[in-house]
Design a protein around this motif. Sequence first.
Motif, PDB file in Angstrom:
ATOM      1  N   UNK A 157       0.788  -1.035  -0.140  1.00 10.99           N
ATOM      2  CA  UNK A 157      -0.105   0.277   0.161  1.00 10.99           C
ATOM      3  C   UNK A 157       0.760   1.338  -0.251  1.00 10.99           C
ATOM      4  N   UNK A 158       1.732   1.863   0.617  1.00  9.16           N
ATOM      5  CA  UNK A 158       2.862   2.260   1.121  1.00  9.16           C
ATOM      6  C   UNK A 158       3.509   2.413  -0.218  1.00  9.16           C
ATOM      7  N   UNK A 159       3.538   1.831  -0.798  1.00  6.94           N
ATOM      8  CA  UNK A 159       4.888   1.866  -2.347  1.00  6.94           C
ATOM      9  C   UNK A 159       3.956   2.430  -3.339  1.00  6.94           C
ATOM     10  N   UNK A 160       1.901   2.345  -3.312  1.00  9.54           N
ATOM     11  CA  UNK A 160       1.153   2.983  -4.329  1.00  9.54           C
ATOM     12  C   UNK A 160       1.113   4.177  -4.256  1.00  9.54           C
ATOM     13  N   UNK A 161       1.242   4.687  -2.668  1.00  8.56           N
ATOM     14  CA  UNK A 161       0.761   6.351  -2.559  1.00  8.56           C
ATOM     15  C   UNK A 161       1.820   7.011  -2.740  1.00  8.56           C
ATOM     16  N   UNK A 162       1.718   8.025  -3.835  1.00 14.98           N
ATOM     17  CA  UNK A 162       2.886   9.442  -3.908  1.00 14.98           C
ATOM     18  C   UNK A 162       2.546  10.104  -2.335  1.00 14.98           C
ATOM     19  N   UNK A 163       1.761  10.519  -1.617  1.00 19.29           N
ATOM     20  CA  UNK A 163       1.756  10.857  -0.237  1.00 19.29           C
ATOM     21  C   UNK A 163       2.801  10.569   0.541  1.00 19.29           C
ATOM     22  N   UNK A 164       2.566   9.548   0.437  1.00 15.94           N
ATOM     23  CA  UNK A 164       3.952   8.682   1.690  1.00 15.94           C
ATOM     24  C   UNK A 164       5.309   9.106   1.388  1.00 15.94           C
ATOM     25  N   UNK A 165       6.254   9.931   2.130  1.00 20.10           N
ATOM     26  CA  UNK A 165       7.685  10.097   1.549  1.00 20.10           C
ATOM     27  C   UNK A 165       8.391   9.814   2.930  1.00 20.10           C
ATOM     28  N   UNK A 166       8.800   8.429   2.585  1.00 19.55           N
ATOM     29  CA  UNK A 166      10.216   7.980   3.433  1.00 19.55           C
ATOM     30  C   UNK A 166      11.468   9.086   3.887  1.00 19.55           C
ATOM     31  N   UNK A 167      12.378   8.431   4.548  1.00 24.42           N
ATOM     32  CA  UNK A 167      13.668   9.321   4.809  1.00 24.42           C
ATOM     33  C   UNK A 167      13.229  10.918   5.034  1.00 24.42           C
ATOM     34  N   UNK A 168      12.285  10.718   5.378  1.00 24.68           N
ATOM     35  CA  UNK A 168      11.997  12.359   5.974  1.00 24.68           C
ATOM     36  C   UNK A 168      11.159  12.411   7.343  1.00 24.68           C
ATOM     37  N   UNK A 169      12.190  13.398   8.107  1.00 21.96           N
ATOM     38  CA  UNK A 169      12.187  13.200   9.771  1.00 21.96           C
ATOM     39  C   UNK A 169      11.751  14.545  10.197  1.00 21.96           C
ATOM     40  N   UNK A 170      10.358  14.642  10.653  1.00 21.86           N
ATOM     41  CA  UNK A 170      10.007  15.862  11.418  1.00 21.86           C
ATOM     42  C   UNK A 170      10.719  16.713  12.829  1.00 21.86           C
ATOM     43  N   UNK A 171      11.482  17.658  12.295  1.00 24.72           N
ATOM     44  CA  UNK A 171      12.399  17.673  13.512  1.00 24.72           C
ATOM     45  C   UNK A 171      11.564  18.572  14.397  1.00 24.72           C
ATOM     46  N   UNK A 172      10.785  19.735  14.185  1.00 26.27           N
ATOM     47  CA  UNK A 172       9.783  20.891  14.560  1.00 26.27           C
ATOM     48  C   UNK A 172       8.704  20.667  13.175  1.00 26.27           C
ATOM     49  N   UNK A 173       7.381  21.283  14.525  1.00 31.75           N
ATOM     50  CA  UNK A 173       5.745  22.147  13.538  1.00 31.75           C
ATOM     51  C   UNK A 173       5.387  23.132  14.867  1.00 31.75           C
ATOM     52  N   UNK A 174       5.481  23.733  13.933  1.00 34.36           N
ATOM     53  CA  UNK A 174       4.829  25.810  14.391  1.00 34.36           C
ATOM     54  C   UNK A 174       3.378  26.564  13.506  1.00 34.36           C
ATOM     55  N   UNK A 175       3.511  25.963  14.596  1.00 32.04           N
ATOM     56  CA  UNK A 175       2.011  26.921  14.706  1.00 32.04           C
ATOM     57  C   UNK A 175       1.790  28.917  13.940  1.00 32.04           C
ATOM     58  N   UNK A 176       1.437  28.715  13.224  1.00 33.16           N
ATOM     59  CA  UNK A 176       2.213  30.589  12.968  1.00 33.16           C
ATOM     60  C   UNK A 176       0.943  30.826  10.877  1.00 33.16           C
TER      61      UNK A 176
END
Length: 431
Positions: free
Chosen positions: A106-125
């Motif tokens: 399933x993951x291989x078929x979904x273009x919305x899934x991106x690997x090797x992508x570490x989220x290091x911060x999330x900020x509301x702005x």
Amino acid sequence: MTKQIYDLCGVGIGPFNLGMAALADGTGLTSIFLEKNDSFNWHPGMLINGTDLQVPFLADLVTFADPTSPYTFLNYLHKQNRLYSFFFFQRLDIPRREYNEYAKWVADQLPSCRFDAEVTNVRSHDGLYEITVNENETIYARHVVLGTGSVPMMPPGFHPSEDVIHSNFFLQHKAHLQKGKAITVIGSGQSAAEIFYELLTEKDKHGYKLAWLTRSSGFLQLESAKLGQEVFSPDYVNYFKNLSYEKRKQSLDELEHLRNGVDAATLKAIYDEMYHRSIYGKDEAVLIQPLTEVNGFENGRLHCRQWQEAVTFEFPADRVVLATGYKPHLPEWFHQMKEYIEWEDEHFFRIDDEYRVIFKDSRPNHLFTLTNLEMASGTGATNLGLSVRRNQVILNAIAGKKLFQLDLDTVFQNFSAPFIKEAIFHKKSRG
């Protein structure tokens, strides 16, 4: 240059957020899902050959929401030319390894899934979330879905090493474990049972002693009765979430056996193996003991206490497997928001009926969560089937319209006090 703004950004790609990505595909919502690892791999250290999921295959990533989806397990079997094989397999549950392969597919078929992508911060702005990826890229989204799952829990008195491992890493360390003279498995759930059985069946090839210890009062079977399983239903979650904090916490303790027991087939396999081994005398190199707390490990000895008898003792072991469960993984960027969030207690933040984390301020951009849900969903917080329902609720909320029909009255039980309109029984007179 106009920046792209996604409707939702999922942080982490485990089964829950992968199911979200599969359901979001084709809805018109723009989405991206980010995972620091290079591919999907679900608890690889516990993909023991011959082990199965504890839920039927219908609890795949999408079926409860849309059985016609191209991402169902049945379609996976069809595409792999395994549908007839599964038909003759004649079982509802599926091998854990095959579930992992299905999810990868399933993951291989979904273009919305991106690997090797570490989220290091999330900020509301400015009414958006700014998501920092790999420390040098920014992604913008109206909403974020936290799906960072859980991490192994090490009890006090233990430190991970080559000789002391968590069950989550069993297969990676199995060869080293079996070079030991005495292996002890600690825990009472399904993982502990599967590891003990694997080590038991291979014990004679390696010559080690083997023990299975737990502080539980016994090696208890998972509740498999059909009515008992109905607590893993949308109706029960709807009932549970409306209880007081105290009642919800009490209920979690009362229903613990529903998700932490051992499958009957596994217990049977262990007993049968022990019985066959006992034909020529009991195997003194195998110990199975409940009622035993293990409070630490040093110098090749476990510090134990049989709590019912209040007797302490030392138990020799040079290899230890801790099947002691998991705890929610909340990333550092989430902890930085702690003072802006409403909390039920020191561990559980408040969540509304649509799985939004409740902030003290009013904000148009929302942080939804699929992690740390025990106080919102009860004993079904980690249930694969119920995860589909949560994803339906969240996607409806993000879209602001009914993308998915959310029916209740799905089980035979009624959990709340019944509302009876009228019940008048007349007895005919004979005279």
